[in-house]
Each structure stands twice: as structure tokens, then as C-alpha cells.
Enzyme design. Structure first.
Site, mmCIF file in Angstrom:
data_model
loop_
_atom_site.group_PDB
_atom_site.id
_atom_site.type_symbol
_atom_site.label_atom_id
_atom_site.label_comp_id
_atom_site.label_asym_id
_atom_site.label_seq_id
_atom_site.Cartn_x
_atom_site.Cartn_y
_atom_site.Cartn_z
ATOM 1 N N GLY A 160 -17.221 0.484 -19.620
ATOM 2 C CA GLY A 160 -18.104 1.439 -20.279
ATOM 3 C C GLY A 160 -19.479 0.938 -20.656
ATOM 4 O O GLY A 160 -20.303 1.725 -21.138
ATOM 5 N N GLU B 32 -12.677 -4.142 -18.240
ATOM 6 C CA GLU B 32 -12.738 -3.397 -16.970
ATOM 7 C C GLU B 32 -14.142 -2.847 -16.720
ATOM 8 O O GLU B 32 -14.326 -1.635 -16.591
ATOM 9 C CB GLU B 32 -11.761 -2.211 -17.026
ATOM 10 C CG GLU B 32 -10.324 -2.559 -17.318
ATOM 11 C CD GLU B 32 -9.469 -1.315 -17.625
ATOM 12 O OE1 GLU B 32 -10.018 -0.192 -17.666
ATOM 13 O OE2 GLU B 32 -8.264 -1.478 -17.824
ATOM 14 N N PRO B 33 -15.150 -3.693 -16.644
ATOM 15 C CA PRO B 33 -16.495 -3.157 -16.415
ATOM 16 C C PRO B 33 -16.696 -2.714 -14.967
ATOM 17 O O PRO B 33 -16.191 -3.347 -14.038
ATOM 18 C CB PRO B 33 -17.413 -4.352 -16.738
ATOM 19 C CG PRO B 33 -16.573 -5.549 -16.409
ATOM 20 C CD PRO B 33 -15.145 -5.165 -16.705
ATOM 21 N N ARG C 257 -19.809 -0.047 -13.904
ATOM 22 C CA ARG C 257 -21.234 0.234 -13.773
ATOM 23 C C ARG C 257 -22.111 -0.988 -14.083
ATOM 24 O O ARG C 257 -23.082 -1.246 -13.392
ATOM 25 C CB ARG C 257 -21.598 1.367 -14.723
ATOM 26 C CG ARG C 257 -23.005 1.892 -14.527
ATOM 27 C CD ARG C 257 -23.405 2.829 -15.682
ATOM 28 N NE ARG C 257 -22.385 3.764 -16.052
ATOM 29 C CZ ARG C 257 -22.314 5.026 -15.617
ATOM 30 N NH1 ARG C 257 -23.214 5.489 -14.786
ATOM 31 N NH2 ARG C 257 -21.343 5.815 -16.023
ATOM 32 N N CYS D 109 -27.585 22.846 1.288
ATOM 33 C CA CYS D 109 -27.863 24.230 0.899
ATOM 34 C C CYS D 109 -27.298 24.568 -0.469
ATOM 35 O O CYS D 109 -26.321 25.328 -0.595
ATOM 36 C CB CYS D 109 -27.293 25.167 1.959
ATOM 37 S SG CYS D 109 -27.986 24.779 3.554
ATOM 38 N N GLU D 110 -27.850 23.993 -1.491
ATOM 39 C CA GLU D 110 -27.452 24.241 -2.876
ATOM 40 C C GLU D 110 -28.687 23.996 -3.733
ATOM 41 O O GLU D 110 -29.394 22.997 -3.524
ATOM 42 C CB GLU D 110 -26.402 23.221 -3.357
ATOM 43 C CG GLU D 110 -25.115 23.219 -2.618
ATOM 44 C CD GLU D 110 -23.980 23.887 -3.379
ATOM 45 O OE1 GLU D 110 -24.197 24.350 -4.516
ATOM 46 O OE2 GLU D 110 -22.890 23.945 -2.816
ATOM 47 N N TYR E 289 -21.226 4.356 -8.806
ATOM 48 C CA TYR E 289 -20.916 5.789 -8.757
ATOM 49 C C TYR E 289 -21.908 6.525 -7.868
ATOM 50 O O TYR E 289 -22.355 7.631 -8.187
ATOM 51 C CB TYR E 289 -20.875 6.377 -10.176
ATOM 52 C CG TYR E 289 -19.890 5.639 -11.065
ATOM 53 C CD1 TYR E 289 -18.528 5.674 -10.770
ATOM 54 C CD2 TYR E 289 -20.301 4.879 -12.155
ATOM 55 C CE1 TYR E 289 -17.612 4.979 -11.554
ATOM 56 C CE2 TYR E 289 -19.385 4.182 -12.937
ATOM 57 C CZ TYR E 289 -18.048 4.246 -12.625
ATOM 58 O OH TYR E 289 -17.137 3.557 -13.389
HETATM 59 N N1 LLP Z 1 -11.673 1.618 -16.855
HETATM 60 C C1 LLP Z 1 -11.271 2.890 -16.747
HETATM 61 C C2 LLP Z 1 -9.882 3.234 -17.062
HETATM 62 C C3 LLP Z 1 -12.175 3.877 -16.324
HETATM 63 O O1 LLP Z 1 -11.772 5.142 -16.226
HETATM 64 C C4 LLP Z 1 -13.517 3.518 -16.015
HETATM 65 C C5 LLP Z 1 -14.487 4.513 -15.551
HETATM 66 C C6 LLP Z 1 -13.871 2.159 -16.120
HETATM 67 C C7 LLP Z 1 -12.937 1.244 -16.560
HETATM 68 C C8 LLP Z 1 -15.254 1.662 -15.787
HETATM 69 O O2 LLP Z 1 -16.227 2.201 -16.615
HETATM 70 P P1 LLP Z 1 -17.742 1.701 -16.483
HETATM 71 O O3 LLP Z 1 -17.807 0.271 -16.921
HETATM 72 O O4 LLP Z 1 -18.138 1.842 -15.067
HETATM 73 O O5 LLP Z 1 -18.491 2.604 -17.378
HETATM 74 N N2 LLP Z 1 -18.945 8.849 -12.268
HETATM 75 C C9 LLP Z 1 -19.445 8.656 -13.612
HETATM 76 C C10 LLP Z 1 -18.713 7.556 -14.340
HETATM 77 C C11 LLP Z 1 -17.221 7.771 -14.403
HETATM 78 C C12 LLP Z 1 -16.475 6.657 -15.088
HETATM 79 C C13 LLP Z 1 -15.009 6.805 -14.908
HETATM 80 N N3 LLP Z 1 -14.220 5.758 -15.470
HETATM 81 C C14 LLP Z 1 -20.942 8.408 -13.539
HETATM 82 O O6 LLP Z 1 -21.484 8.407 -12.440
HETATM 83 O O7 LLP Z 1 -21.609 8.241 -14.547
#
Ligand code: LLP
Length: 421
Positions: free
Chosen positions: A245, A279-280, A282, A348-349, A376
Site C-alpha cells: 500500500g 507485500e509492496p 506499486r 471508442c469510449e 497497474y
Molecule cells: N497485498 C494485497 C493483498 C493487495 O490486495 C495489494 C493490492 C497489495 C498487497 C499491493 O498493494 P500496493 O503496494 O501495490 O499498493 N489497480 C489499482 C491498485 C489495486 C491494488 C490492489 N491490491 C491502481 O491502479 O491504483
């Protein structure tokens, strides 16, 4: 240090200009910086290492590969010692194909199928992050049928507001994710009664693109209270998985200082003997990538200017889906008079835009770079409008490697069948 920056008029990914990359591989093209990805992973690792100090506690980074699951990236991170957070059988197989270590895989997700569970048990993953009491029952059955004991963690939904976009908030009571603190206690007791399950951890993930430590702190405090309660009941956990996150800078966001974040987390955990898993996604890949696209047409009317480019919402859906803002810059600075443009694709949107109201000086044929397109982005791309998906290239110093070929149109319908005559 930035690995994607301007040198003179030209934008570079490490030692290669974006102009060169577009000439060699065509557009739309995703280009990533290897050094940027590796540096981001290492700074996470260093922050946790420093916060934990020289004590007996350890940590494990499980890269959330949903952010970008290209095999080359998995392989690069596996070589650094990374684990992986997966959410499907497909991702499990990608870890294997990318040379990842199954003993460092955690399996998240609310809808794991029996066959995915079986596949993960056979692979010998580290932990199943369970999201419901119904899943406890199913996993217990599948593990028993395989004659093994499944290592599990309960994903606790701590009901905290992550203060991010509602679509990417996951730790509120209303969200489909995890089990409430109250129900989680019962879930652990249920797990303790199953011979084919062993509770080894507790996890949470409260949302994505977080820029503040306080929701992490609130979530962790709730988890730790539960850990202590469980300990009193003789349920001793080995690890705590804090999810991912951590936000990145798309525009002018003040992002988390990873060292402060890690220190805050370890301060809360105190003397408890728990391994920390994170669990990073992004934050490892987001700012390591650009989407290169060519301007095909400029359209001017009395009150609107459109730059129609060759990338579209099928390549990058974040602007359409979340109204996400990503910077769009010219690959080569020019002195053309600037105007306010909506940068749109050929789909086309009306939602097919990469950016709105961008001040740009453009000529048809120019190249643009959409920044922060490492996470993403490609992985959420589709074939909408029968558009083949873009190519991906990894830049390493002055070398570029094609890590995914541009999709061929024929492959889009190769598995489709006509009805009999
Ligand atoms: N762990 C779990 C269980 C998750 O569901 C996620 C992301 C992560 C870790 C990694 O989170 P991050 O570090 O990447 O924030 N498509 C969206 C983001 C969806 C995130 C889904 N889960 C976007 O483009 O902003």
C-alpha cells in the site's frame, strides 16, 4: 536519484533515450528501469533491516506481483531474494516460470478455488492468507485430501480508513476483504481444531497508494491486540504480514518515508517475537516505468484541443477507472506553442483518455511519455477494440531488453472458433 529523467531536451530511461526506444521497439511501449526497480526493493529491505536492528527478528518482502507480473521483473526480484504475494494460480505459475522461491510465496485473495489451493499446496508455498471462515473449511478439506498441513494466516479487516481512493481501499468493514477482528478470533480457534491447518501468521492490507503512516499504525494496533489475545489462548503466531500500500509520487503527493514507516511498525510490535512480512507492489515498480506513445492527430475546436495518441485506455486504464492522474511529458522538449490538451486514445469510449487539460506544445508525430506507468498499467491492459497489447522493454544502463513482444493481431482470435456451417 531518478532513473527516468531529462538530459538536455531528451527524456531518458537510464542510459537510453525514449526516442531511441520508440524507434527500436515502436509505440505504444512500456519501458522500465532495472536500476529503479532494484533500488526500490533494496530500500524497502534496508528500511526493515534497520528498524529491526540486529535482533533475532527477521523480515521478508513478498512483492505483490499483481502490480507488474512480467517474468523478467519476477526473475530480477527473485535474484535479490524477494518473495511474492500472489492472488491466483496464474500468478503462482508466473513465480515458478520466473525462478521465484515457492517457500517465499504468500497467497492472498478472497476467491481461491480448490484447484488453485491444490496447486499451491503441491508447490509448497509459505502461507495461505485466508479471507473468510468459508475458506477455512474449504482449505482444510483440500489439504486433508492431499495429506498435508496447510500453513495459514487470517487476513484481518481492521476497519480503518486508509484515506485513499474508494476503489483501492480494502480495510474498511464495508470492503469484501478479510475477516473482522471479532470474527477472526473465532476463525483462529476453528483453524486450531483442524488437523490439516496450522495457523502461522496474521495479515492485513488496508489499501493502496497510502501516503500517511497513521492508518498503518491503527491497523497494526488492532492486529497486535488480537495476537496477544490469541497467545493467551495458546495460539502462537510466527509472523505478521503488514500488506503493501505504500504510495508513490504521481504529482505532488508527499509519500511515506519508508524508514519512518518501518520504525513506526517495529515500535508498535515491540518485543513480540514476530517475523515481519510485507507485500509492496506499486512502490517497487510504479515510478520505474513509462508508457511511450505517439501523437497521431491533433484536433482543435473552438473550446477544446485533443491530442489523439496511439495508446489508449486498453493500455492504461487507471485514468478511466479511478480518474487517476499521471504526468504526461514530451519525449523531446520543443518550442511549439503550448495549448491545453486532452490526451486521448483511439478507443471508442469517452472515458478513453490518458490525461485531461494538459499544457503541451505538440506537433503530429511527436512522442509523449506517460510517467509512473510501472505499476497497474500493462498488467491491467486488455484487448478492447481488438487492440494488441503493447510491448515491454527493460533498460539496464545502456542496454535494452525486449521482455515482452508486442502482441500479434492473429493471436487475439487464435483460440476462437467459428460455428459449424
Ligand atoms: N497485498 C494485497 C493483498 C493487495 O490486495 C495489494 C493490492 C497489495 C498487497 C499491493 O498493494 P500496493 O503496494 O501495490 O499498493 N489497480 C489499482 C491498485 C489495486 C491494488 C490492489 N491490491 C491502481 O491502479 O491504483
Amino acid at each position: 536519484m531518478s532513473y527516468i529523467e531529462r538530459n538536455g531536451d531528451e527524456l531518458y530511461v537510464e542510459g537510453i533515450s525514449c526516442r531511441q526506444l520508440a524507434a527500436d521497439y515502436g509505440t505504444p511501449l512500456f519501458a522500465y528501469s532495472r536500476a529503479s526497480i532494484e533500488a526500490a526493493w533494496k530500500s524497502f529491505d534496508a528500511a526493515l533491516g534497520a528498524a529491526l536492528g540486529a535482533g533475532s527478528k527477521s523480515h521478508l518482502i513478498c512483492y505483490a506481483m499483481k502490480a507488474n507480473s512480467n517474468l523478467a521483473i519476477i526473475n530480477m526480484l527473485a535474484r535479490l531474494g524477494s518473495g511474492f504475494d500472489i492472488v491466483s494460480g496464474g500468478e503462482l505459475q508466473r513465480v515458478r516460470a520466473g525462478g521465484g522461491d515457492m517457500a517465499k510465496v504468500v497467497f492472498s485473495g478472497v476467491g481461491k478455488s480448490r484447484s488453485e489451493m491444490a496447486m499451491a499446496l503441491e508447490a509448497g508455498i509459505r502461507c495461505f492468507n485466508i479471507e473468510s471462515t468459508a475458506e477455512v473449511e474449504v482449505l482444510a478439506e483440500v489439504a486433508a485430501a492431499h495429506g498435508v498441513v496447510a500453513p495459514v494466516s487470517v487476513r484481518v479487516n481492521p476497519d480503518v480508513d486508509a484515506m485513499t481512493h474508494p476503489y483501492i481501499s480494502t480495510g474498511l468493514r464495508d470492503n469484501k476483504f478479510g475477516i473482522s477482528v471479532e470474527q477472526a478470533e473465532a476463525a483462529y480457534r476453528c483453524i486450531a481444531d483442524k488437523a490439516s491447518l496450522k495457523a502461522i501468521g496474521m495479515d492485513c492490507h488496508i489499501g493502496s497508494q497510502l501516503t500517511d503512516i497513521s492508518p498503518y499504525r491503527s491497523a497494526l494496533q488492532r492486529l497486535l491486540l488480537l495476537c496477544d489475545k490469541l497467545e493467551q489462548q495458546g495460539i502462537n503466531l510466527h509472523h505478521l504480514d503488514l500488506g503493501g500500500g505504500q504510495g508513490i509520487r504521481y504529482k505532488d503527493e508527499t509519500t511515506l518515508d519508508l524508514n519512518d514507516w518501518a520504525q513506526a511498525m517495529t515500535d508498535e510490535i515491540g518485543t513480540r517475537e514476530l517475523e515481519i512480512i510485507v507485500e509492496p507492489g506499486r512502490s517497487i515498480v510504479g515510478n520505474a516505468g513509462v508508457l511511450l506513445t505517439q501523437v497521431n492527430y491533433l484536433k482543435h475546436s473552438d473550446d477544446k484541443n485533443f491530442a489523439v495518441v496511439d495508446a489508449a485506455m486498453n493500455d492504461l486504464i487507471r485514468p478511466a477507472l479511478y480518474s487517476a492522474w499521471q504526468d504526461i511529458v514530451p519525449v523531446r522538449q520543443s518550442s511549439t506553442q503550448t495549448r491545453l490538451y486532452d490526451v486521448v486514445g483511439p478507443v471508442c469510449e469517452s472515458a478513453d483518455f490518458l490525461g485531461k487539460d494538459r499544457q503541451l506544445g505538440l506537433t503530429s508525430g511527436d512522442l509523449l511519455a506517460v510517467l509512473s506507468a510501472g505499476a497497474y498499467a500493462f498488467c491491467m491492459s486488455s484487448n478492447y477494440n481488438s487492440r494488441p497489447r503493447a510491448a515491454e522493454v527493460m533498460v539496464d544502463g545502456t542496454n535494452a531488453y525486449l521482455i515482452r513482444e508486442r502482441e500479434q493481431i492473429e493471436s487475439l482470435f487464435a483460440s476462437e472458433k467459428l460455428l459449424p456451417a
